[in-house]
Design a protein around this motif. Structure first.
Motif, mmCIF file in Angstrom:
data_model
loop_
_atom_site.group_PDB
_atom_site.id
_atom_site.type_symbol
_atom_site.label_atom_id
_atom_site.label_comp_id
_atom_site.label_asym_id
_atom_site.label_seq_id
_atom_site.Cartn_x
_atom_site.Cartn_y
_atom_site.Cartn_z
ATOM 1 N N GLY A 149 38.647 44.353 27.153
ATOM 2 C CA GLY A 149 37.380 44.194 27.849
ATOM 3 C C GLY A 149 37.466 43.617 29.243
ATOM 4 O O GLY A 149 36.434 43.289 29.837
ATOM 5 N N ARG A 150 38.663 43.496 29.810
ATOM 6 C CA ARG A 150 38.775 42.992 31.183
ATOM 7 C C ARG A 150 38.296 44.056 32.154
ATOM 8 O O ARG A 150 38.569 45.239 31.989
ATOM 9 C CB ARG A 150 40.224 42.604 31.497
ATOM 10 C CG ARG A 150 40.716 41.390 30.722
ATOM 11 C CD ARG A 150 42.194 41.132 30.998
ATOM 12 N NE ARG A 150 42.651 39.898 30.375
ATOM 13 C CZ ARG A 150 43.024 39.791 29.118
ATOM 14 N NH1 ARG A 150 42.977 40.866 28.337
ATOM 15 N NH2 ARG A 150 43.425 38.635 28.622
ATOM 16 N N LEU A 151 37.582 43.614 33.202
ATOM 17 C CA LEU A 151 37.047 44.538 34.201
ATOM 18 C C LEU A 151 37.624 44.221 35.570
ATOM 19 O O LEU A 151 37.839 43.060 35.912
ATOM 20 C CB LEU A 151 35.519 44.424 34.276
ATOM 21 C CG LEU A 151 34.717 44.721 33.009
ATOM 22 C CD1 LEU A 151 33.231 44.562 33.289
ATOM 23 C CD2 LEU A 151 35.008 46.119 32.483
ATOM 24 N N THR A 152 37.859 45.268 36.358
ATOM 25 C CA THR A 152 38.210 45.108 37.762
ATOM 26 C C THR A 152 37.121 45.779 38.587
ATOM 27 O O THR A 152 36.881 46.978 38.457
ATOM 28 C CB THR A 152 39.567 45.757 38.100
ATOM 29 O OG1 THR A 152 40.597 45.082 37.372
ATOM 30 C CG2 THR A 152 39.865 45.633 39.592
ATOM 31 N N TRP A 153 36.454 44.975 39.422
ATOM 32 C CA TRP A 153 35.408 45.475 40.299
ATOM 33 C C TRP A 153 35.961 45.617 41.713
ATOM 34 O O TRP A 153 36.677 44.735 42.190
ATOM 35 C CB TRP A 153 34.223 44.513 40.327
ATOM 36 C CG TRP A 153 33.409 44.499 39.067
ATOM 37 C CD1 TRP A 153 33.567 43.687 37.994
ATOM 38 C CD2 TRP A 153 32.295 45.342 38.768
ATOM 39 N NE1 TRP A 153 32.626 43.963 37.031
ATOM 40 C CE2 TRP A 153 31.836 44.982 37.483
ATOM 41 C CE3 TRP A 153 31.648 46.371 39.455
ATOM 42 C CZ2 TRP A 153 30.756 45.612 36.882
ATOM 43 C CZ3 TRP A 153 30.568 46.989 38.860
ATOM 44 C CH2 TRP A 153 30.130 46.617 37.589
ATOM 45 N N THR A 154 35.610 46.700 42.381
ATOM 46 C CA THR A 154 36.018 46.925 43.773
ATOM 47 C C THR A 154 34.774 47.214 44.600
ATOM 48 O O THR A 154 34.006 48.128 44.289
ATOM 49 C CB THR A 154 36.998 48.101 43.889
ATOM 50 O OG1 THR A 154 38.131 47.859 43.043
ATOM 51 C CG2 THR A 154 37.470 48.273 45.329
ATOM 52 N N SER A 155 34.575 46.416 45.646
ATOM 53 C CA SER A 155 33.384 46.581 46.486
ATOM 54 C C SER A 155 33.597 47.728 47.481
ATOM 55 O O SER A 155 34.725 48.142 47.738
ATOM 56 C CB SER A 155 33.084 45.285 47.234
ATOM 57 O OG SER A 155 33.868 45.188 48.413
ATOM 58 N N PRO A 156 32.518 48.231 48.075
ATOM 59 C CA PRO A 156 32.644 49.313 49.067
ATOM 60 C C PRO A 156 33.480 48.927 50.285
ATOM 61 O O PRO A 156 33.988 49.805 50.983
ATOM 62 C CB PRO A 156 31.191 49.599 49.460
ATOM 63 C CG PRO A 156 30.394 49.183 48.279
ATOM 64 C CD PRO A 156 31.100 47.973 47.748
ATOM 65 N N THR A 157 33.628 47.628 50.543
ATOM 66 C CA THR A 157 34.432 47.204 51.693
ATOM 67 C C THR A 157 35.850 46.817 51.293
ATOM 68 O O THR A 157 36.601 46.296 52.110
ATOM 69 C CB THR A 157 33.764 46.012 52.409
ATOM 70 O OG1 THR A 157 33.627 44.920 51.487
ATOM 71 C CG2 THR A 157 32.393 46.419 52.949
ATOM 72 N N GLY A 158 36.215 47.056 50.026
ATOM 73 C CA GLY A 158 37.601 46.874 49.601
ATOM 74 C C GLY A 158 37.923 45.580 48.907
ATOM 75 O O GLY A 158 39.067 45.383 48.484
#
Length: 420
Positions: free
Chosen positions: A401-410
């Motif tokens: 259940g670990r998540l990696t989020w990446t924003s539009p600016t990196g």
């Protein structure tokens, strides 16, 4: 002039050689620390003003150039601009380790001070007014209709009072607001009453806070009733609880329905209990849905005597629930119940929205081969669900259940894994 080596104090602060001085005398030491504290206060104010201004500029850019945050093929619609701003707020929150509400508040306050109290804003940028007092002015301005004359009066008065302690400054601003407000108190009270609310904040050691924002008459009536019952109970010869404890117990009995079980609405709350703890062979903590860890003894009492609590038992060794991929889009009730306990809240950075009121999202879209399984599902606040689906934000779910989020600016953020 005598040169001294760097001075290192008990808090690890190091004076650079060119500014260190003889601190053998206590009055000199006190003076030096007072100077440090005053200088730091100015730095904090300047840095906060600069940060607020930068946050406001980022959101302004997102409105002017939404293509930074959303994919565009034509002129942006209002919805796309709104989503771009939401995506920018989330980006800032993650980068600055702030709540999104704090980001929005800081941007709004920067705009209010810059446009409606420019003289105070200028001294805030120079660190010549405390953060607390500057924010108090912004809050006051937000509660007043925009008017150049009254804004100018407030701006000037705030400058005069800038050096007051925050509590005294707040009192003066409240008095000034009453004098400047063009609407009657009756009208304002009617409007303010629409903002009444009830909230909860989780605390440590199996405790939590409940709060109510009510009209003054209702608050006073509620207080008198609870206090009266508590004082009556305190008169019992065998009563050992303090008045504060009695008031809390009386309020809890009323709110949970324990004082009148016949009329109490039925509610269900999940308790995740390790099997060995349930059997009394271990004191491993259980997990209360919407809160987190609770002690094993409390969990055993809840599962044994409270029909409004349901149990999910975990493996006695691994504490995990086995799961197989589902072949349908909508998750079945047992999987939804487990995931609500696993996640607890929205899985986006910093969001504390209860999983019960969130959307259950496929991290990898169902239309792109994502399965309806614990390894591909997570709870998202509807706002964050929209940001994920309609902006350049991306999420990837890993094992456990670990998540990696990446924003539009990196910028990237690896979410804390759920507790199981």
């Amino acid at each position: 002039m005598t040169s001294y080596p760097p001075a290192i104090d008990d808090f690890g602060y190091v004076d650079p050689p060119e500014t260190a001085w003889d601190e053998s005398r206590p009055d000199t030491r006190v003076d030096s620390q007072l100077a440090r504290a005053e200088f730091a206060a100015g730095q904090i104010a300047r840095a906060t003003a600069a940060q607020m201004a930068a946050i406001a500029r980022v959101l302004a850019e997102a409105r002017r150039h939404p293509e930074v945050y959303v994919a565009l093929t034509d002129e942006p619609t209002k919805r796309q601009i709104d989503i771009a701003v939401d995506a920018a707020i989330a980006d800032l929150a993650m980068r600055l380790t702030m709540a999104e509400g704090t980001v929005m508040t800081m941007a709004r306050q920067a705009d209010l001070l810059r446009t409606r109290a420019p003289r105070l804003w200028s001294i805030f940028l120079e660190g010549e007014i405390s953060v607390a007092n500057a924010r108090c002015v912004a809050v006051t301005l937000e509660s007043l209709p925009e008017n150049s004359e009254s804004d100018g009066t407030l701006d000037g008065k705030a400058l005069e009072l800038a050096s007051l302690a925050p509590a005294r400054f707040k009192d003066r601003m409240r008095t000034l607001r009453e004098r400047l407000h063009p609407r009657s108190l009756t009208d304002r009270h009617t409007e303010a009453a629409c903002g009444r609310r009830f909230w909860r904040d989780n605390d440590r050691d199996g405790m939590a806070w409940l709060g109510l924002h009510l009209t003054a008459p209702d608050a006073e009536t509620a207080w008198q009733r609870i206090d009266g019952i508590a004082r009556h109970l305190a008169d019992a010869p065998d009563e050992t609880r303090t008045l504060d404890q009695l008031r809390a117990d009386v309020a809890a009995d009323m709110l949970t329905g324990r004082s009148d079980p016949a009329t109490a609405p039925r509610v269900t709350v999940g308790v995740l209990v390790p099997m060995l703890s349930l059997l009394g062979l271990s004191d491993e903590p259980a997990t209360l849905e919407g809160y987190g860890p609770i002690d094993a003894d409390t969990a055993r009492k809840l599962t044994a005597h409270a029909p409004s609590f349901y149990r999910i038992l975990t493996h006695p060794v691994s504490s995990t629930i086995l799961d197989v991929d589902r072949t349908r889009y909508r998750p079945p009730a047992d999987l939804k119940r487990w995931l609500a306990l696993r996640d607890g809240t929205c899985r986006f950075y910093g969001c504390g929205r209860s999983a019960r009121t969130c959307d259950l999202d496929h991290s990898k879209a169902w239309s792109k081969g994502g399965t309806t399984s614990a390894g591909n599902l997570g709870h998202l606040h509807p706002r964050h669900h929209t940001v994920k689906e309609e902006s350049r934000w991306r999420v990837e779910q890993h094992e456990h259940g670990r998540l990696t989020w990446t924003s539009p600016t990196g910028a990237t953020w690896n979410s804390d894994p759920p507790p199981f």
